[in-house]
Design an enzyme around this catalytic site. Structure first.
Site, PDB file in Angstrom:
ATOM      1  N   LYS A 153      49.048  49.671  36.809  1.00 49.25           N
ATOM      2  CA  LYS A 153      47.633  50.069  36.996  1.00 49.25           C
ATOM      3  C   LYS A 153      47.346  51.163  35.959  1.00 49.25           C
ATOM      4  O   LYS A 153      48.189  52.008  35.683  1.00 49.25           O
ATOM      5  CB  LYS A 153      47.420  50.614  38.409  1.00 49.25           C
ATOM      6  CG  LYS A 153      47.694  49.603  39.520  1.00 49.25           C
ATOM      7  CD  LYS A 153      46.623  48.526  39.601  1.00 49.25           C
ATOM      8  CE  LYS A 153      46.980  47.506  40.655  1.00 49.25           C
ATOM      9  NZ  LYS A 153      46.028  46.426  40.789  1.00 49.25           N
ATOM     10  N   LYS A 155      44.569  48.000  36.060  1.00 51.33           N
ATOM     11  CA  LYS A 155      44.912  46.581  35.860  1.00 51.33           C
ATOM     12  C   LYS A 155      44.614  46.115  34.439  1.00 51.33           C
ATOM     13  O   LYS A 155      45.269  45.216  33.934  1.00 51.33           O
ATOM     14  CB  LYS A 155      44.260  45.669  36.884  1.00 51.33           C
ATOM     15  CG  LYS A 155      42.807  45.815  37.166  1.00 51.33           C
ATOM     16  CD  LYS A 155      42.305  44.735  38.156  1.00 51.33           C
ATOM     17  CE  LYS A 155      43.021  44.728  39.468  1.00 51.33           C
ATOM     18  NZ  LYS A 155      42.562  43.679  40.387  1.00 51.33           N
ATOM     19  N   LYS A 179      55.151  44.089  37.579  1.00 51.53           N
ATOM     20  CA  LYS A 179      54.405  42.897  37.168  1.00 51.53           C
ATOM     21  C   LYS A 179      53.120  43.285  36.440  1.00 51.53           C
ATOM     22  O   LYS A 179      52.551  44.353  36.658  1.00 51.53           O
ATOM     23  CB  LYS A 179      54.095  41.999  38.367  1.00 51.53           C
ATOM     24  CG  LYS A 179      53.093  42.548  39.355  1.00 51.53           C
ATOM     25  CD  LYS A 179      52.858  41.609  40.544  1.00 51.53           C
ATOM     26  CE  LYS A 179      51.840  40.555  40.237  1.00 51.53           C
ATOM     27  NZ  LYS A 179      50.470  41.065  40.054  1.00 51.53           N
ATOM     28  N   ASP A 181      49.117  42.714  35.991  1.00 55.42           N
ATOM     29  CA  ASP A 181      48.087  42.401  36.981  1.00 55.42           C
ATOM     30  C   ASP A 181      47.523  41.010  36.711  1.00 55.42           C
ATOM     31  O   ASP A 181      47.719  40.452  35.626  1.00 55.42           O
ATOM     32  CB  ASP A 181      46.977  43.471  36.992  1.00 55.42           C
ATOM     33  CG  ASP A 181      46.647  43.841  38.431  1.00 55.42           C
ATOM     34  OD1 ASP A 181      46.374  45.022  38.713  1.00 55.42           O
ATOM     35  OD2 ASP A 181      46.680  42.938  39.285  1.00 55.42           O
ATOM     36  N   GLU A 182      46.779  40.486  37.720  1.00 52.09           N
ATOM     37  CA  GLU A 182      46.413  39.068  37.634  1.00 52.09           C
ATOM     38  C   GLU A 182      45.461  38.753  36.480  1.00 52.09           C
ATOM     39  O   GLU A 182      45.391  37.618  36.022  1.00 52.09           O
ATOM     40  CB  GLU A 182      45.777  38.595  38.951  1.00 52.09           C
ATOM     41  CG  GLU A 182      44.425  39.153  39.260  1.00 52.09           C
ATOM     42  CD  GLU A 182      44.475  40.553  39.844  1.00 52.09           C
ATOM     43  OE1 GLU A 182      45.575  41.044  40.142  1.00 52.09           O
ATOM     44  OE2 GLU A 182      43.404  41.158  39.973  1.00 52.09           O
ATOM     45  N   HIS A 271      50.806  34.234  41.787  1.00 49.97           N
ATOM     46  CA  HIS A 271      49.709  35.102  42.238  1.00 49.97           C
ATOM     47  C   HIS A 271      48.553  34.210  42.655  1.00 49.97           C
ATOM     48  O   HIS A 271      48.277  33.210  42.002  1.00 49.97           O
ATOM     49  CB  HIS A 271      49.270  36.041  41.103  1.00 49.97           C
ATOM     50  CG  HIS A 271      48.388  37.156  41.575  1.00 49.97           C
ATOM     51  ND1 HIS A 271      47.108  36.952  42.010  1.00 49.97           N
ATOM     52  CD2 HIS A 271      48.619  38.477  41.697  1.00 49.97           C
ATOM     53  CE1 HIS A 271      46.584  38.110  42.387  1.00 49.97           C
ATOM     54  NE2 HIS A 271      47.466  39.052  42.212  1.00 49.97           N
ATOM     55  N   HIS A 304      52.370  35.276  46.930  1.00 48.51           N
ATOM     56  CA  HIS A 304      51.604  36.264  47.704  1.00 48.51           C
ATOM     57  C   HIS A 304      51.107  35.609  48.988  1.00 48.51           C
ATOM     58  O   HIS A 304      50.496  34.532  48.941  1.00 48.51           O
ATOM     59  CB  HIS A 304      50.393  36.738  46.889  1.00 48.51           C
ATOM     60  CG  HIS A 304      50.754  37.630  45.740  1.00 48.51           C
ATOM     61  ND1 HIS A 304      50.198  38.870  45.563  1.00 48.51           N
ATOM     62  CD2 HIS A 304      51.615  37.452  44.708  1.00 48.51           C
ATOM     63  CE1 HIS A 304      50.695  39.429  44.468  1.00 48.51           C
ATOM     64  NE2 HIS A 304      51.554  38.583  43.916  1.00 48.51           N
ATOM     65  N   LYS A 311      44.571  46.022  52.017  1.00 47.42           N
ATOM     66  CA  LYS A 311      43.119  45.999  51.735  1.00 47.42           C
ATOM     67  C   LYS A 311      42.512  44.599  51.779  1.00 47.42           C
ATOM     68  O   LYS A 311      41.294  44.436  51.748  1.00 47.42           O
ATOM     69  CB  LYS A 311      42.846  46.619  50.362  1.00 47.42           C
ATOM     70  CG  LYS A 311      43.265  45.744  49.185  1.00 47.42           C
ATOM     71  CD  LYS A 311      43.050  46.439  47.850  1.00 47.42           C
ATOM     72  CE  LYS A 311      43.386  45.525  46.694  1.00 47.42           C
ATOM     73  NZ  LYS A 311      43.359  46.192  45.376  1.00 47.42           N
ATOM     74  N   GLY A 354      48.580  44.435  48.045  1.00 48.20           N
ATOM     75  CA  GLY A 354      47.144  44.616  48.271  1.00 48.20           C
ATOM     76  C   GLY A 354      46.864  45.824  49.150  1.00 48.20           C
ATOM     77  O   GLY A 354      46.902  45.720  50.366  1.00 48.20           O
ATOM     78  N   GLY A 355      46.653  46.973  48.524  1.00 44.49           N
ATOM     79  CA  GLY A 355      46.298  48.161  49.309  1.00 44.49           C
ATOM     80  C   GLY A 355      47.489  48.776  50.011  1.00 44.49           C
ATOM     81  O   GLY A 355      47.343  49.515  50.985  1.00 44.49           O
ATOM     82  N   GLN A 375      54.817  44.915  47.079  1.00 38.41           N
ATOM     83  CA  GLN A 375      54.303  45.416  45.789  1.00 38.41           C
ATOM     84  C   GLN A 375      53.167  46.381  46.044  1.00 38.41           C
ATOM     85  O   GLN A 375      52.262  46.091  46.848  1.00 38.41           O
ATOM     86  CB  GLN A 375      53.780  44.260  44.948  1.00 38.41           C
ATOM     87  CG  GLN A 375      54.856  43.325  44.463  1.00 38.41           C
ATOM     88  CD  GLN A 375      54.296  42.084  43.778  1.00 38.41           C
ATOM     89  OE1 GLN A 375      55.032  41.267  43.284  1.00 38.41           O
ATOM     90  NE2 GLN A 375      52.983  41.942  43.760  1.00 38.41           N
ATOM     91  N   GLY A 377      50.316  48.850  43.910  1.00 38.79           N
ATOM     92  CA  GLY A 377      49.750  49.304  42.636  1.00 38.79           C
ATOM     93  C   GLY A 377      49.244  50.723  42.834  1.00 38.79           C
ATOM     94  O   GLY A 377      49.913  51.710  42.537  1.00 38.79           O
ATOM     95  N   GLY A 378      48.057  50.816  43.493  1.00 38.00           N
ATOM     96  CA  GLY A 378      47.508  52.145  43.794  1.00 38.00           C
ATOM     97  C   GLY A 378      48.471  52.984  44.610  1.00 38.00           C
ATOM     98  O   GLY A 378      48.547  54.207  44.463  1.00 38.00           O
TER      99      GLY A 378
END
Ligand code: CAP
Ligand code: MG
Length: 428
Positions: A153, A155, A179, A181-182, A271, A304, A311, A354-355, A375, A377-378
């Protein structure tokens, strides 16, 4: 609406599906004034041999091949399809039938494909995962605990050099996997080839410094021939993984990648960006369970499946069901999901993303067990002491759960985890 269509002749409530039949369960909401059975028959007709009216060319031989409604249990109906209606090994063909025109028919106010039972002959026409859960664990040399990773991040926006450096921080911070990002592919500010070369160089450095295997999942999503070129480049540069956006590259693209992977022998990370356009509406579309089946058959190694606690939408029961569907060998009949015996098809590693942040790990493991890849990110790059500390906090949370130590306890002697829990809390 009075339907002028005629779909009679597609129901046989005494029929018992043959072992060779492909079976679908549909959730049906009839249009106003249309009977439930009429819609079920319309689905059977339109997804197999029929059209909106009787036609002279559909004689007995054709109707013998027709799909059959054999169970009417509003709001759901089950339909059995003779396997000869499909081309083995051709996923676009199969889905163009059972997940094609039918969603647009006026007789249905809403229609959702909830679950599919795949006959062995059909299953045998697909490769399935090359690695699956056992192969990934062997590659990473992590036999038991959940795998932990991050998504670089922001992304988009970092240059390739900065991208590689951020990945290095995550690996030396303690994470197994990094990884793309998508939506990062090969933009002008971060070209694929140079990014992969530099990131794998720093992956090797991180492995030397930590003594642990480290994985980089580069996003190969692109036109199919370009995807193959990118996958071959990863292999040439000593990478072990490729990541692909399954919905936007499409089922044919996935099959091409999987076929090429017989030689490349990369782990394929799936993904699912865009899946919610199909899966989110509980009354209409295609369930994530069905998409998960398709990925397991074609041969994704990791997928996934949602988190229930993060989130993105996706209730706990559904996430658990998808986890069982992709990781178990035998799946029992349940409400709105059909039994399956996956035979030789390897289990796919469930990915939760995700979140998420370190405080979510215990709840995720309670819900899904330890065969998961978590996984954040934030939840890594938003750590008060920066990304490397965020990576350490994630790893500390995974280690604590693997050692059955309560996170608050572990946090007493692990500063990075303590700071993450102070900021984001702990999900009990
Ligand atoms: C997570 C993520 C993931 C989605 C995937 C993102 O980042 O990288 O792509 O969450 O969702 O772009 O949002 P954060 P799913 O950890 O910062 O949320 O797994 O449900 O398909
Ligand atoms: Mg993402």
């Amino acid at each position: 609406m009075k339907s002028k269509e005629s779909y009679s002749g597609y129901t046989d409530l005494k029929y018992k599906p043959a072992a060779s039949d492909l079976v679908c369960e549909f959730r049906i909401e009839p249009a106003a004034g249309v009977k439930f059975q009429t819609v079920a028959e319309a689905v059977a007709s339109e997804s197999s041999v029929g059209t909106w009216t009787e036609i002279a060319t559909a004689g007995r031989a054709v109707m013998k091949k027709a799909a059959r409604v054999y169970s009417l249990n509003p709001p759901c109906a089950k339909i059995a399809y003779p396997i000869e209606l499909f081309e083995p090994g051709n996923m676009p063909c199969i889905l163009s039938s059972i997940a094609g025109n039918i969603f647009g028919m006026k007789v249905a106010e809403n229609l959702r494909l909830e679950s599919i039972h795949w006959p062995k002959k059909m299953m045998d026409s697909f490769k399935g995962p090359l690695y699956g859960v056992p192969g990934v664990r062997k590659l990473l040399k992590v036999p038991k605990r959940p795998l932990c990773g991050t998504i670089i991040k922001p992304k988009l926006g970092l240059g390739w050099k900065e991208h590689a450096k951020v990945a290095y921080d995550a690996w030396v911070g303690g994470l197994d996997i990094v990884k793309d990002d998508e939506n990062l592919t090969s933009q002008t500010f971060n070209r694929f080839d140079v990014r992969v070369k530099e990131t794998l160089r720093l992956r090797d450095k991180a492995e030397r410094e930590t003594g642990e295997r480290k994985m980089y999942m580069a996003n190969v999503s692109a036109e199919t021939n370009e995807m193959l070129r990118r996958a071959r480049l990863i292999k040439k540069l000593g990478g072990e993984y490729m990541m692909v956006d399954i919905l936007t590259v499409g089922w044919a693209g996935l099959q091409t990648l999987r076929d090429a992977n017989e030689d490349l022998k990369l782990v394929i990370h799936a993904h699912r960006a865009g899946h919610a356009a199909l899966t989110r509406n509980p009354k209409h579309g295609i369930s994530m369970l069905v998409l998960a089946d398709v990925c397991r058959l074609i041969g994704m190694d990791q997928l996934h499946i949602g988190t229930a606690v993060g989130k993105m939408e996706g209730p706990e029961r559904e996430v658990m069901l998808i986890g069982e569907e992709i990781e178990n060998g035998l799946v029992k009949d349940g409400s709105h999901h059909l039994a399956e015996n996956w035979g030789r098809i390897k289990p796919v590693f469930a990915v939760c993303s995700g979140g998420l942040h370190p405080g979510h790990i215990p709840a995720l493991v309670r819900m899904l067990g330890k065969d998961i890849i978590v996984q954040a990110g934030g939840g890594v790059w938003g750590h008060p002491s920066g990304g490397r500390a965020g990576a350490t906090a994630m790893r500390q949370a995974v280690d604590a759960v693997a050692e059955n130590v309560p996170l608050q306890e572990y946090a007493k002697t692990h500063e990075e985890l303590k700071k993450a829990l102070d900021l984001w809390g702990l999900l009990r």
